[in-house]
Design a protein around this motif. Structure first.
Motif, PDB file in Angstrom:
ATOM      1  N   TRP A 212      50.085  17.092-132.153  1.00 23.81           N
ATOM      2  CA  TRP A 212      49.208  18.137-131.574  1.00 23.81           C
ATOM      3  C   TRP A 212      49.771  18.615-130.239  1.00 23.81           C
ATOM      4  CZ3 TRP A 212      44.164  20.014-132.996  1.00 23.81           C
ATOM      5  CH2 TRP A 212      43.398  20.573-131.983  1.00 23.81           C
ATOM      6  N   GLN A 215      53.187  20.463-130.538  1.00 26.18           N
ATOM      7  CA  GLN A 215      53.024  21.821-131.058  1.00 26.18           C
ATOM      8  C   GLN A 215      52.616  22.806-129.969  1.00 26.18           C
ATOM      9  OE1 GLN A 215      50.235  21.331-134.268  1.00 26.18           O
ATOM     10  NE2 GLN A 215      51.815  20.766-135.750  1.00 26.18           N
ATOM     11  N   GLN A 216      52.109  22.291-128.862  1.00 23.66           N
ATOM     12  CA  GLN A 216      51.724  23.142-127.735  1.00 23.66           C
ATOM     13  C   GLN A 216      52.774  23.110-126.621  1.00 23.66           C
ATOM     14  OE1 GLN A 216      47.392  22.887-126.805  1.00 23.66           O
ATOM     15  NE2 GLN A 216      47.282  21.517-128.581  1.00 23.66           N
ATOM     16  N   GLU A 302      52.095  23.336-138.124  1.00 23.11           N
ATOM     17  CA  GLU A 302      53.521  23.525-137.876  1.00 23.11           C
ATOM     18  C   GLU A 302      53.932  24.991-137.963  1.00 23.11           C
ATOM     19  OE1 GLU A 302      56.165  20.359-137.513  1.00 23.11           O
ATOM     20  OE2 GLU A 302      54.373  20.772-136.336  1.00 23.11           O
ATOM     21  N   ALA A 305      52.732  26.905-134.790  1.00 26.19           N
ATOM     22  CA  ALA A 305      52.899  26.223-133.503  1.00 26.19           C
ATOM     23  C   ALA A 305      53.886  26.936-132.603  1.00 26.19           C
ATOM     24  CB  ALA A 305      53.361  24.792-133.728  1.00 26.19           C
ATOM     25  N   ARG A 308      57.573  23.321-133.243  1.00 21.22           N
ATOM     26  CA  ARG A 308      57.225  22.347-134.275  1.00 21.22           C
ATOM     27  C   ARG A 308      57.030  20.965-133.661  1.00 21.22           C
ATOM     28  NH1 ARG A 308      57.685  23.412-139.695  1.00 21.22           N
ATOM     29  NH2 ARG A 308      58.587  25.431-140.280  1.00 21.22           N
ATOM     30  N   GLY A 309      56.007  20.274-134.143  1.00 21.11           N
ATOM     31  CA  GLY A 309      55.739  18.939-133.625  1.00 21.11           C
ATOM     32  C   GLY A 309      56.478  17.844-134.351  1.00 21.11           C
TER      33      GLY A 309
END
Length: 433
Positions: A212, A215-216, A302, A305, A308-309
């Motif tokens: 999470w 992704q930020q 994903e 985002a 990508r995480g």
């Protein structure tokens, strides 16, 4: 079967039941000693299940057969108590020659000067097969303090049969958002009349939040402490509460009751939940007890985002003690574990998908279905990784315990997400300062 090998297997069966770290042959006398003064004796410590202990003892027996004059003295336990025992040995300058490590603990040991730089033993330990991204997670200032015993990454575990039993199609993991995940999980719970919960608990370890935050454009750690904003963590816990209120995940009480269960006993394995976030490399243990094929999918968010995480990392490391009297022989044993097909055939994917691509290529056709599933997912995921995981600061090993503790405060509604986020960040920053 030789008598020494038989005795080793008897030792495995006897000591696997011991919950505290069991030291076999301590009378041999410190790192590198031996009872009769002849040959080389190396202590090797690890944690794991009974099955891991058995496989590891078999690999040790083969190494000793191939390397006469070298004895590997096993010291093993379950996860509980492993790190307390290891830190006690480190304080007494009595670390085993070879040890199983995992991040972020490995960085505490590396930065305390208790681990050997494995680049110094390149004559006997080949580090070239491993990708630079994998090796970053055990490298500090150019020194390598661990070799991956396997690789892993976070994924969405999906039980297609459970989902299809309530008349719902499988999700599109190429496009689904976190909102889609919440709605999808709620629809499974509703369609089953509550007999199946759409998703397992998502916040009783930090890894779903890790995705999470990444992704930020943030990370769990910075060089000096946490690397995410309070509102990022607060928004995560608000999302978790929404899942809980909608019946998309188990209740707080059910989640706590599930903590002590093995993967094979989990709600996902027994069909009580349809989706579960988890380490890809562990799906094999569940597939072994589930009659229908399981699936691994990308985690939500994903496609939309900022970054990508997804990440792929060592599932654990093998490290050598800086205090070892025989570091070259210890490094040679590590090379055997990670770079030979002989050892790979014994150990399989128990410690994660083999990280040496040549070994993996040889083993893949004969792997169990779940282990093949994990390997294929990780190979694909590795192509999607956009940012590496940062090296945690010293003291960061306390983060996971604190994250679980504050997650429980939130799901039991004893603290608000904002209160818990501020408290967690303050606690972690104080610990790593």
């Amino acid at each position: 079967m030789t008598s020494s090998y038989a005795r080793r297997r008897w030792t495995a069966a006897t000591l696997a039941a011991v919950t505290a770290l069991t030291v076999v042959g301590c009378a041999a006398g410190g790192n590198g000693g031996s009872a009769d003064g002849e040959g080389i004796s190396l202590r090797f410590t690890w944690w794991g299940s009974d099955a891991r202990h058995e496989k590891t003892l078999d690999a040790i027996a083969l190494f000793e057969e191939q390397n006469p004059g070298v004895t590997i003295v096993p010291e093993y336990s379950g996860w509980d108590g492993y790190w307390d025992a290891l830190s006690t040995k480190a304080a007494a300058n009595d670390l085993p020659d070879i040890m199983q490590q995992v991040d972020p603990y490995i960085f505490d040991y590396a930065q305390n000067g208790t681990l050997a730089d494995l680049t110094e033993y390149s004559d006997v330990l080949d580090l070239e097969p491993f990708s630079p991204a994998i090796m970053e997670m055990s490298t500090v200032d150019g020194a390598v303090y661990g070799v991956p015993g396997g690789m892993t990454g976070m994924s969405a575990w999906v039980n297609p049969a459970t989902i299809e039993s309530v008349g719902i199609d499988l999700p599109d993991d190429q496009t689904w958002s976190w909102e889609d995940y919440a709605e999808y999980a709620a629809s499974i719970t509703s369609a089953s009349g509550g007999s199946i919960v759409g998703s397992g608990q998502v916040t009783f370890d930090s890894q779903m939040f890790n995705i999470w935050a990444r992704q930020q454009g943030e990370q769990v750690f910075s060089e000096t402490g946490v690397g995410f904003k309070p509102e990022t963590l607060s928004s995560w816990w608000e999302f978790v509460l929404e899942l809980q209120q909608d019946g998309s995940i188990p209740t707080a009480e059910q989640s706590v009751e599930a903590v002590g269960k093995s993967l094979e006993e989990s709600g996902f394995a027994t069909g009580q939940t349809a989706i579960q976030g988890g380490w890809a490399s562990q799906i094999g243990a569940v597939q072994a007890v589930v009659d229908t094929p399981l699936a691994l999918m990308q985690l939500p968010g994903e496609s939309e985002a900022e970054v990508r995480g997804v990440f792929v990392k060592p599932s654990l490391h093998y490290s050598v003690a800086a205090s070892s009297e025989h570091p070259e022989e210890a490094a040679k044993f590590v090379d055997f574990l990670v770079n030979t097909v002989d050892a790979g055939e014994i150990l399989g994917a128990d410690r994660g998908t083999p990280a040496n691509p040549d070994v993996l290529e040889e083993l893949l056709p004969s792997m169990a279905a779940g282990d093949q599933l994990a390997a294929e997912y990780l190979l694909e995921a590795n192509e999607l990784v956009e940012t590496s995981l940062p090296i945690p600061p010293p003291g960061a090993s306390m983060f996971e315990e604190a994250f679980i503790r504050y997650s429980q405060e939130v799901v039991f509604e004893r603290m608000t997400p904002a209160e818990a986020a501020e408290a967690l960040i303050a606690e972690v920053d104080a610990a790593v300062a």
